[in-house]
Design a protein around this motif. Structure first.
Motif, PDB file in Angstrom:
ATOM      1  N   TRP A  94       0.855  -1.305   0.119  1.00 33.40           N
ATOM      2  CA  TRP A  94       0.147   0.315   0.224  1.00 33.40           C
ATOM      3  C   TRP A  94       0.906   0.859   0.165  1.00 33.40           C
ATOM      4  O   TRP A  94       1.508   1.712   0.815  1.00 33.40           O
ATOM      5  CB  TRP A  94      -1.069  -0.265   0.923  1.00 33.40           C
ATOM      6  CG  TRP A  94      -2.085  -1.016   1.239  1.00 33.40           C
ATOM      7  CD1 TRP A  94      -1.982  -2.482   1.843  1.00 33.40           C
ATOM      8  CD2 TRP A  94      -3.334  -0.935   0.290  1.00 33.40           C
ATOM      9  NE1 TRP A  94      -2.881  -3.071   1.475  1.00 33.40           N
ATOM     10  CE2 TRP A  94      -3.394  -2.524   0.379  1.00 33.40           C
ATOM     11  CE3 TRP A  94      -3.966  -0.503  -0.429  1.00 33.40           C
ATOM     12  CZ2 TRP A  94      -4.906  -2.974  -0.334  1.00 33.40           C
ATOM     13  CZ3 TRP A  94      -5.179  -0.398  -1.538  1.00 33.40           C
ATOM     14  CH2 TRP A  94      -5.481  -2.207  -0.981  1.00 33.40           C
ATOM     15  N   GLY A  95       1.101   1.765  -1.109  1.00 33.76           N
ATOM     16  CA  GLY A  95       1.828   3.030  -1.325  1.00 33.76           C
ATOM     17  C   GLY A  95       1.243   3.717  -1.620  1.00 33.76           C
ATOM     18  O   GLY A  95       1.048   4.495  -0.401  1.00 33.76           O
ATOM     19  N   HIS A  96       1.167   4.297  -2.468  1.00 37.53           N
ATOM     20  CA  HIS A  96      -0.503   5.492  -3.311  1.00 37.53           C
ATOM     21  C   HIS A  96      -1.715   4.690  -3.079  1.00 37.53           C
ATOM     22  O   HIS A  96      -2.866   5.152  -1.877  1.00 37.53           O
ATOM     23  CB  HIS A  96      -0.347   5.960  -4.283  1.00 37.53           C
ATOM     24  CG  HIS A  96      -1.166   7.220  -4.724  1.00 37.53           C
ATOM     25  ND1 HIS A  96      -1.040   8.575  -4.307  1.00 37.53           N
ATOM     26  CD2 HIS A  96      -2.768   6.943  -5.510  1.00 37.53           C
ATOM     27  CE1 HIS A  96      -1.961   8.989  -4.514  1.00 37.53           C
ATOM     28  NE2 HIS A  96      -2.944   8.474  -5.743  1.00 37.53           N
ATOM     29  N   GLU A  97      -2.088   3.503  -2.849  1.00 40.33           N
ATOM     30  CA  GLU A  97      -3.196   2.512  -3.504  1.00 40.33           C
ATOM     31  C   GLU A  97      -2.389   1.202  -3.155  1.00 40.33           C
ATOM     32  O   GLU A  97      -1.070   1.503  -2.870  1.00 40.33           O
ATOM     33  CB  GLU A  97      -4.387   2.995  -4.428  1.00 40.33           C
ATOM     34  CG  GLU A  97      -4.985   3.574  -4.312  1.00 40.33           C
ATOM     35  CD  GLU A  97      -6.029   3.835  -2.800  1.00 40.33           C
ATOM     36  OE1 GLU A  97      -6.535   3.034  -2.368  1.00 40.33           O
ATOM     37  OE2 GLU A  97      -6.737   4.959  -2.764  1.00 40.33           O
ATOM     38  N   ALA A  98      -3.070   0.628  -3.453  1.00 37.87           N
ATOM     39  CA  ALA A  98      -1.983  -1.265  -3.894  1.00 37.87           C
ATOM     40  C   ALA A  98      -1.422  -0.616  -5.084  1.00 37.87           C
ATOM     41  O   ALA A  98      -1.704   0.201  -6.108  1.00 37.87           O
ATOM     42  CB  ALA A  98      -2.754  -1.893  -4.564  1.00 37.87           C
TER      43      ALA A  98
END
Length: 415
Positions: free
Chosen positions: A95-99
């Motif tokens: 989970w960075g920005h979204e997945a």
């Protein structure tokens, strides 16, 4: 005393932003070079710092599009190799920005998020509750993966449904997703219809990454904000924290410290309501001749307020909007031309007919159709070839559809 803010024009800010995102400054070089080389794709992914994953396959899966937008036609098997190529992989899922796909070197910077997830913080409410109530099942699933090796959720012996389910997920799926968020397992590979296969993180990531000491949370946040600034070139505090979905307080402190260290330079940008921050090493190109179709989740445009402030284009994802209420279409790709967003096209890959369908084409306000049609059509034809499709077809919807169809017909007559 804080440094006196510098002033930038809106066009200067746009050029900085486009250049920071890795778009070609000479316009055509990506089509003349060996764009499929894996090392170029790796450098691009590391420079962006995050590529949002999305399984929608109307044109191509969204995470494959940033590479095409920046490098031109490339072999998507190279992206798979970077993400799933054993312990020598260059990217991992989290989970960075979204997945997202993230460079493996960033994994230690996200361990604070993984630790919070184990405490039930910063995680979907339902999954956090499941973690508290079914710790026994989660541990049983972890042991099964540890003993048996990589498994998809559907292969788990604990794959039974609870009362009512959650997003239609089995309890086994919820268990592995909790373990994924907590950083205990990660994606070893993907199968079939993009199904995750999970394994213990220490068996998936390169050993030097696993053995890297965990930095204190404030240090990790500061580095993530710094990396965000390099990828964005110029951004407000909100955009800097949104890149990796950081909390307000931690990101704000990180911004202040980076200003103090000189890594961020406060600037005023004409038309911006809030102070922007310029990355210390940001490029200031005199001109940008980029030409690219952008995925709806491309990091250049995913922060909608920033896109509107920089480019004057109000872009909204309409996938979940009822068809009769959509303004521009279902799967709409903005078209970057130079340092402006000049148009947007609703695309679909019709694999049965072997055509890239332009279901709608709209010109952005202030753009000149005569200057947009030829490069847009060239990019559409390039995309069709990359997707293995035989041609492009244009439907009569949108103010740019007629001139685009006419240009396409003219090319067909000449062939």
């Amino acid at each position: 005393m804080p440094p006196r803010p510098e002033k930038l024009s809106l066009r200067q800010a746009r050029r900085i932003a486009v250049a920071a995102q890795g778009f070609d400054l000479d316009g055509l070089s990506r089509r003349e070079s060996h764009a499929g080389e894996r090392r170029r794709l790796k450098r691009m992914a590391e420079s962006l710092g995050v590529i949002q994953i999305d399984s929608v396959n109307v044109v191509a899966r969204a995470h494959t599009l940033p590479g095409f937008s920046r490098l031109g036609p490339y072999d998507t098997a190279d992206l798979d190799a970077l993400a799933y190529g054993g312990r020598r992989r260059a990217l991992f899922e989290y989970w960075g920005h979204e997945a997202s796909y993230l460079p493996v070197a960033l994994q230690p910077l996200f361990r604070w998020r993984m630790e919070r997830a184990r405490r039930g913080e910063g995680i979907y409410t339902g999954l956090a509750q499941f973690g508290r109530e079914r710790a026994d099942l989660i541990e049983a699933v972890r042991r099964e993966i540890e003993t048996d090796g990589p498994k998809a959720a559907g292969e788990l012996s604990h794959d039974h449904r609870g009362e009512g389910g959650w997003w239609g997920w089995s309890e086994g799926k919820r268990a592995v997703e909790w373990l994924f968020w907590a950083g205990i397992v990660t994606t070893a590979t993907r199968r079939g219809a993009f199904e995750r296969v999970y394994d213990l993180t220490e068996r998936v990531l390169p050993r030097p990454v696993v053995e890297t000491p965990t930095p204190p949370e404030p240090e990790a946040l500061r580095e993530l904000v710094r990396l965000s600034s390099l990828a964005l070139g110029i951004a407000t505090e909100r955009c800097l924290r949104d890149y990796y979905r950081l909390g307000v307080a931690g990101a704000r402190q990180a911004v202040a410290e980076l200003v103090e260290s000189g890594d961020l330079i406060p600037v005023t940008v004409a038309g911006f309501r809030n102070t922007a921050y310029l990355a210390k090493d940001a490029r200031f190109p005199r001109r940008v001749e980029a030409r690219a179709l952008l995925a709806p989740f491309d990091p250049l445009v995913w922060q909608r307020e920033r896109t509107e402030a920089l480019f004057g284009a109000r872009i909204r994802l309409e996938i979940y909007t009822p068809a009769d209420k959509r303004s521009h279409g279902y799967y709409v790709l903005p078209f970057l031309l130079g340092d402006t967003l000049a148009a947007r096209v609703d695309l679909k890959a019709d694999r049965a007919r072997s055509h890239l369908l332009v279901l709608a084409a709209h010109l952005e306000e202030g753009a000149n159709a005569a200057l947009v049609v030829e490069p847009l059509l060239a990019e559409l034809r390039l995309m069709a070839r990359w997707l293995g499709l035989e041609g492009v077809a244009v439907a009569p919807r949108g103010d740019l559809a007629a001139p685009l169809a006419a240009a396409l017909a003219s090319i067909s007559l000449r062939l």
